[in-house]
Design an enzyme around this catalytic site. Structure first.
Site, PDB file in Angstrom:
ATOM      1  N   THR A 116       0.834  -1.198   0.000  1.00  9.60           N
ATOM      2  CA  THR A 116       0.000   0.000   0.000  1.00  9.60           C
ATOM      3  C   THR A 116       0.871   1.250   0.000  1.00  9.60           C
ATOM      4  OG1 THR A 116      -1.771  -1.156   1.187  1.00  9.60           O
ATOM      5  CG2 THR A 116      -1.785   1.254   1.292  1.00  9.60           C
ATOM      6  N   ASP A 169       3.010 -10.749   5.700  1.00  5.22           N
ATOM      7  CA  ASP A 169       4.029  -9.807   5.221  1.00  5.22           C
ATOM      8  C   ASP A 169       3.575  -8.353   5.364  1.00  5.22           C
ATOM      9  OD1 ASP A 169       5.358 -12.105   4.552  1.00  5.22           O
ATOM     10  OD2 ASP A 169       5.026 -11.938   2.406  1.00  5.22           O
ATOM     11  N   ASP A 190       4.795 -13.887   9.237  1.00  4.27           N
ATOM     12  CA  ASP A 190       5.980 -13.090   8.875  1.00  4.27           C
ATOM     13  C   ASP A 190       5.624 -11.610   8.750  1.00  4.27           C
ATOM     14  OD1 ASP A 190       7.200 -15.582   8.680  1.00  4.27           O
ATOM     15  OD2 ASP A 190       7.033 -15.674   6.505  1.00  4.27           O
ATOM     16  N   ARG A 252      11.263 -16.673  12.546  1.00  9.41           N
ATOM     17  CA  ARG A 252      11.939 -17.740  11.828  1.00  9.41           C
ATOM     18  C   ARG A 252      12.976 -17.103  10.903  1.00  9.41           C
ATOM     19  NH1 ARG A 252       7.485 -20.287   7.592  1.00  9.41           N
ATOM     20  NH2 ARG A 252       6.639 -18.336   6.734  1.00  9.41           N
ATOM     21  N   TRP A 254      14.761 -16.118   7.858  1.00  3.39           N
ATOM     22  CA  TRP A 254      14.557 -16.003   6.419  1.00  3.39           C
ATOM     23  C   TRP A 254      15.878 -16.170   5.662  1.00  3.39           C
ATOM     24  CZ3 TRP A 254      13.397 -10.880   3.417  1.00  3.39           C
ATOM     25  CH2 TRP A 254      13.025 -11.195   2.105  1.00  3.39           C
TER      26      TRP A 254
END
EC number: 3.1.1.11
Length: 339
Positions: A116, A169, A190, A252, A254
């Site tokens: 956005t 995300d 995430d 976690r 990435w």
């Protein structure tokens, strides 16, 4: 005594108006220095004198701008995708508060195109604005896909009293040194991810796992992308609160050298006992830096955490929780706002 000229009266009236508007728009305040704020422009779709969209206000700023320009965004919901392009730094976006000034859209599918709000240049300030990606928030029937609310790609960002709202995300915090203070970040998977070098101070992380969509068994708060031992990136959460619905991991990995530190933060019972996942760095757990220090709450019990959870002393942790982690040269103190 000198008489009051029309010029002096207009100038004084303009300064008073700006001061009143500053106090009404969020808790961060303009420090009153005309040498620091060169210009103020206003977004108000209900007044023909001002810009109707946030993007049109940004478009009016010249390329290679070197002076702080403030964009006052009137209360309302702005249904638009907003981008600050390269070469348009030194922008201060000021809204009326996270419940009052909302920029919302519903793009999804790809992390690098769905945001956005996207910001490329360095030297950006944001206060009192909600950035929202509506996809997957209001509907449980849609498949889970990346749907970014904001993508931060420049250096020296201060984001104060703002909100990032999404599911998967939510906040793509990918590059540069960033300071988030008293922000609210919501999501399920995430929802704070990327490779930036950032401190989140006094922020609230709100989980919405198990609600939108209901088939998610558990969520993940962070997915940090530090990819080498010399990479300065990392997410530091200082005096933050984790709350919401459903169960989640704190993070976690990435990338192979993922670094996340929670310091003096409060965890509700939403945090899974195992706490963390090596994910993309399985077999390289020794490279990962996942730290919990001085945290409280039901979810802060580390007795059942992953065995490779980083053991750090307070001295080790303070080098990251101190603002010098992102601000060795003092750029935060030179910003034209107080927070």
């Amino acid at each position: 005594m000198k008489g009051v000229t029309i010029h002096n009266f207009c100038y004084s009236y303009f300064k008073v108006c700006l001061l009143v508007m500053s106090l009404a728009y969020g808790s961060a305040e303009w420090d009153g220095s005309s040498s620091q704020i060169a210009k103020t422009i206003i977004v108000n779709p209900n007044d023909a004198r001002y810009f109707k969209t946030v993007q049109s206000a940004i478009d009016s700023i010249p390329l290679q701008n070197q002076d702080w320009i403030r964009i006052l965004i009137s209360n309302g919901i702005y249904s638009e995708k907003v981008t600050i392009p390269r070469g348009k730094g030194y922008i201060y976006m000021q809204g009326g508060g996270i419940e009052k000034t909302i920029i919302a859209y519903g793009d999804h599918q790809l992390t690098n195109t769905s945001a956005t709000f996207t910001s490329y240049p360095s030297n950006i300030i944001i206060t009192g604005i909600t950035f929202k990606n509506k996809y997957n928030i209001a509907s449980s029937s849609s498949p889970t896909k990346p749907a970014v609310a904001a993508m931060m790609l420049g250096d020296k960002y201060a984001i104060i009293d703002s909100s990032f709202d999404g599911f998967q995300d939510t906040l793509y915090d990918d590059y540069g040194r960033h300071y988030y203070k008293r922000c609210v970040i919501s999501g399920g998977i995430d929802f704070i991810f990327g490779g930036a070098q950032s401190i989140f101070e006094g922020c609230t992380l709100k989980l919405r796992v198990g609600i939108y969509p209901p088939n998610e068994v558990y969520g993940t708060i962070t997915a940090q992308g530090r990819d080498s031992p010399t990479d300065k990136g990392g997410f530091v959460f200082k005096d933050c609160t984790v709350m919401g619905s459903g169960k989640a991991l704190l993070g976690r990995a990435w990338k192979s050298y993922s670094r996340v530190i929670f310091y003096r933060s409060m965890f509700s019972d939403n945090i899974l006992p195992i706490g963390w996942d090596a994910w993309k760095a399985k077999g390289q757990e020794g490279h990962i830096t996942f730290v919990e220090f001085g945290c409280t709450g039901v979810g802060a019990d580390t007795s059942k955490r992953v065995p490779w959870l980083t053991k750090a002393s307070e001295k080790d942790v303070l080098q990251f929780t101190n603002l010098t982690f992102i601000d060795e040269e003092g750029w935060l103190s030179r910003l034209p706002i107080k927070f």
